[in-house]
Design an enzyme around this catalytic site. Structure first.
Site, PDB file in Angstrom:
ATOM      1  N   LYS A   1      35.973 -42.153  34.849  1.00 10.68           N
ATOM      2  CA  LYS A   1      36.821 -43.308  34.569  1.00 10.68           C
ATOM      3  C   LYS A   1      36.846 -44.228  35.799  1.00 10.68           C
ATOM      4  CE  LYS A   1      41.546 -43.646  33.191  1.00 10.68           C
ATOM      5  NZ  LYS A   1      42.731 -42.869  32.843  1.00 10.68           N
TER       6      LYS A   1
ATOM      7  N   LYS B   1      29.673 -32.172  45.625  1.00 12.22           N
ATOM      8  CA  LYS B   1      28.531 -31.454  45.042  1.00 12.22           C
ATOM      9  C   LYS B   1      27.299 -32.359  44.989  1.00 12.22           C
ATOM     10  CE  LYS B   1      28.841 -32.486  40.223  1.00 12.22           C
ATOM     11  NZ  LYS B   1      28.012 -32.463  39.107  1.00 12.22           N
TER      12      LYS B   1
ATOM     13  N   LYS C   1      22.989 -36.730  41.395  1.00  5.22           N
ATOM     14  CA  LYS C   1      22.088 -37.881  41.375  1.00  5.22           C
ATOM     15  C   LYS C   1      22.839 -39.188  41.585  1.00  5.22           C
ATOM     16  CE  LYS C   1      20.571 -36.124  37.677  1.00  5.22           C
ATOM     17  NZ  LYS C   1      20.021 -35.609  36.437  1.00  5.22           N
TER      18      LYS C   1
HETATM   19  P1  TYM Z   1      24.432 -31.740  33.879  1.00  2.00           P
HETATM   20  O1  TYM Z   1      23.287 -32.350  33.161  1.00  2.00           O
HETATM   21  O2  TYM Z   1      25.283 -32.633  34.721  1.00  2.00           O
HETATM   22  O3  TYM Z   1      23.946 -30.565  34.813  1.00  2.00           O
HETATM   23  C1  TYM Z   1      23.123 -29.537  34.331  1.00  2.00           C
HETATM   24  C2  TYM Z   1      23.514 -28.193  34.940  1.00  2.00           C
HETATM   25  O4  TYM Z   1      23.371 -28.221  36.370  1.00  2.00           O
HETATM   26  C3  TYM Z   1      24.584 -27.805  36.980  1.00  2.00           C
HETATM   27  N1  TYM Z   1      24.754 -28.549  38.240  1.00  2.00           N
HETATM   28  C4  TYM Z   1      25.033 -27.968  39.405  1.00  2.00           C
HETATM   29  N2  TYM Z   1      25.222 -26.673  39.739  1.00  2.00           N
HETATM   30  C5  TYM Z   1      25.483 -26.408  41.034  1.00  2.00           C
HETATM   31  N3  TYM Z   1      25.563 -27.360  42.003  1.00  2.00           N
HETATM   32  C6  TYM Z   1      25.381 -28.661  41.718  1.00  2.00           C
HETATM   33  N4  TYM Z   1      25.442 -29.576  42.665  1.00  2.00           N
HETATM   34  C7  TYM Z   1      25.106 -29.008  40.356  1.00  2.00           C
HETATM   35  N5  TYM Z   1      24.869 -30.181  39.729  1.00  2.00           N
HETATM   36  C8  TYM Z   1      24.666 -29.873  38.432  1.00  2.00           C
HETATM   37  C9  TYM Z   1      25.668 -28.161  35.968  1.00  2.00           C
HETATM   38  O5  TYM Z   1      26.835 -27.406  36.181  1.00  2.00           O
HETATM   39  C10 TYM Z   1      24.985 -27.849  34.659  1.00  2.00           C
HETATM   40  O6  TYM Z   1      25.087 -26.479  34.358  1.00  2.00           O
HETATM   41  N6  TYM Z   1      27.943 -31.294  30.367  1.00  2.00           N
HETATM   42  C11 TYM Z   1      26.720 -30.714  30.881  1.00  2.00           C
HETATM   43  C12 TYM Z   1      25.610 -30.632  29.854  1.00  2.00           C
HETATM   44  C13 TYM Z   1      25.960 -29.963  28.571  1.00  2.00           C
HETATM   45  C14 TYM Z   1      26.109 -28.562  28.387  1.00  2.00           C
HETATM   46  C15 TYM Z   1      26.389 -28.402  26.982  1.00  2.00           C
HETATM   47  C16 TYM Z   1      26.046 -27.457  29.230  1.00  2.00           C
HETATM   48  C17 TYM Z   1      26.145 -30.560  27.377  1.00  2.00           C
HETATM   49  N7  TYM Z   1      26.400 -29.631  26.414  1.00  2.00           N
HETATM   50  C18 TYM Z   1      26.632 -27.146  26.471  1.00  2.00           C
HETATM   51  C19 TYM Z   1      26.281 -26.200  28.695  1.00  2.00           C
HETATM   52  C20 TYM Z   1      26.561 -26.041  27.313  1.00  2.00           C
HETATM   53  C21 TYM Z   1      26.234 -31.562  32.022  1.00  2.00           C
HETATM   54  O7  TYM Z   1      26.533 -32.722  32.099  1.00  2.00           O
HETATM   55  O8  TYM Z   1      25.353 -30.937  32.851  1.00  2.00           O
END
Ligand code: TYM
Length: 326
Positions: free
Chosen positions: A113, A193, A196
């Protein structure tokens, strides 16, 4: 109830080592034990500003990443969320039983937001309901994710519980599966964390060239006392690099600290860069080979979607029956 794994990643640019060390390494482990569905969650990715031409490419690139990282299509299904409209149908239904207050307190909504004040759309708020639908559609019970996703998993359990109470037992309880280090921090902002959205020098992409990896690690933020030790509070930068070193080499933190006693940050960083380059090279080579086979990748996805659709349709039928729509 038998175990089923579900997880997803947004197609929104390059994957980074946070995604890999924080979530995907568990995908690879879990697929050896359980049936898995891994989704390219393209609907989620359009809730923030995007370019339609790039989006198409990003979806393809992510499918390539999944396969090059070792997702085995003989064991796991790879799907593209928007190819299965059942995700949206269930999301709508679940949305009607989700109190607004549950969504407004989700941390990612609060930060998005702030971040997207000019693009404040309904999708940003209902984002975790769609994520709940992704998981519940398959009655998955194991969800390997990074730590930032925990509030979403908790919400999924709340929604599932409410649905079960209102309409009869339908959904299982979901367990998040975390890696040893489920929060990899940014290279130049080690208190946040890795992400991108914080710029290219904040993250190490899995497809970064050796030259870029060397340069990004070299310029990663550290303190100035040149002592290599784990202290997240006082030395977040070096602690993050130490933990990345540990995760890529499996050496213990103590072993690494001992190895670099009196050697200083420059040597440590330079060695770490070479380790990462070496560790990523099989992935990068495989990705290169697969990039010449778009037909093969499309086939894997359409096979995965065929299998997933059967489960999705069965759940949706059951849900519609229970709420009186069938
Ligand atoms: P997303 O696309 O932002 O990230 C994908 C996965 O990477 C993990 N992640 C990290 N883990 C550790 N340190 C970091 N710096 C870091 N950055 C990203 C995220 O925790 C994630 O597991 N909402 C989710 C996508 C999604 C999803 C789902 C996941 C949609 N539907 C159903 C599980 C089940 C997301 O935006 O992930």
């Amino acid at each position: 109830m038998s175990n089923l794994v579900f997880s997803g990643i947004q197609p929104s640019g390059q994957l980074h080592i946070g995604n890999y060390l924080g979530a995907i390494i568990n995908w690879l482990e879990l697929q050896e034990k359980y049936p898995c569905i891994f989704a390219i969650v393209d609907y989620h990715s359009i809730s923030v500003p995007f370019n339609p031409q790039e989006k198409r490419q990003e979806i393809k690139e992510l499918a390539l990443d999944f396969l090059a990282l070792g997702i085995n299509p003989k064991k796991s299904q790879i799907i593209i969320q928007s190819h299965l409209p059942e995700h949206l149908e269930l999301a709508w239904i679940l949305g009607t039983i989700t109190p607004l207050s549950w969504l407004e307190r989700i941390p990612t909504f609060k930060s998005k937001k702030q971040q997207h004040q000019q693009y404040l759309n309904l999708g940003l708020l209902s984002y975790p309901v769609l994520m709940s639908a992704d998981i519940l559609l398959y009655k998955a019970n194991l969800v390997p994710v990074g730590e930032d996703q925990l509030p979403h998993i908790e919400l999924t359990n709340q929604i599932a519980k409410r649905f079960n109470q209102m309409f009869g037992k339908t959904f299982p309880e979901i367990k998040p599966i975390l890696t040893v280090q489920s929060r990899i921090m940014g290279l130049n902002r080690p208190n946040d964390k890795m992400s991108k959205s914080l710029g290219k020098s904040n993250y190490l992409a899995l497809t970064d060239l050796p030259k870029t990896i060397r340069q990004k690690i070299k310029s990663a933020t550290t303190d100035s006392d040149n002592q290599i030790k784990l202290d997240w509070e006082k030395k977040p930068g070096i602690s993050n690099l130490l933990s990345i070193y540990h995760l890529f080499t499996k050496k213990t933190i103590d072993q690494i600290c001992q190895q670099y006693q009196n050697k200083g940050y420059a040597q440590f960083k330079s060695d770490l860069a070479e380790i990462i380059i070496e560790q990523l090279s099989p992935f990068q080579n495989k990705r290169q080979r697969l990039s010449n086979k778009p037909g093969y990748i499309n086939k894997i996805i359409s096979n995965g979607e065929k299998k997933a659709k059967k489960i999705a349709q069965a759940t949706l039928r059951e849900v519609k029956q229970k709420i009186g729509l069938l």
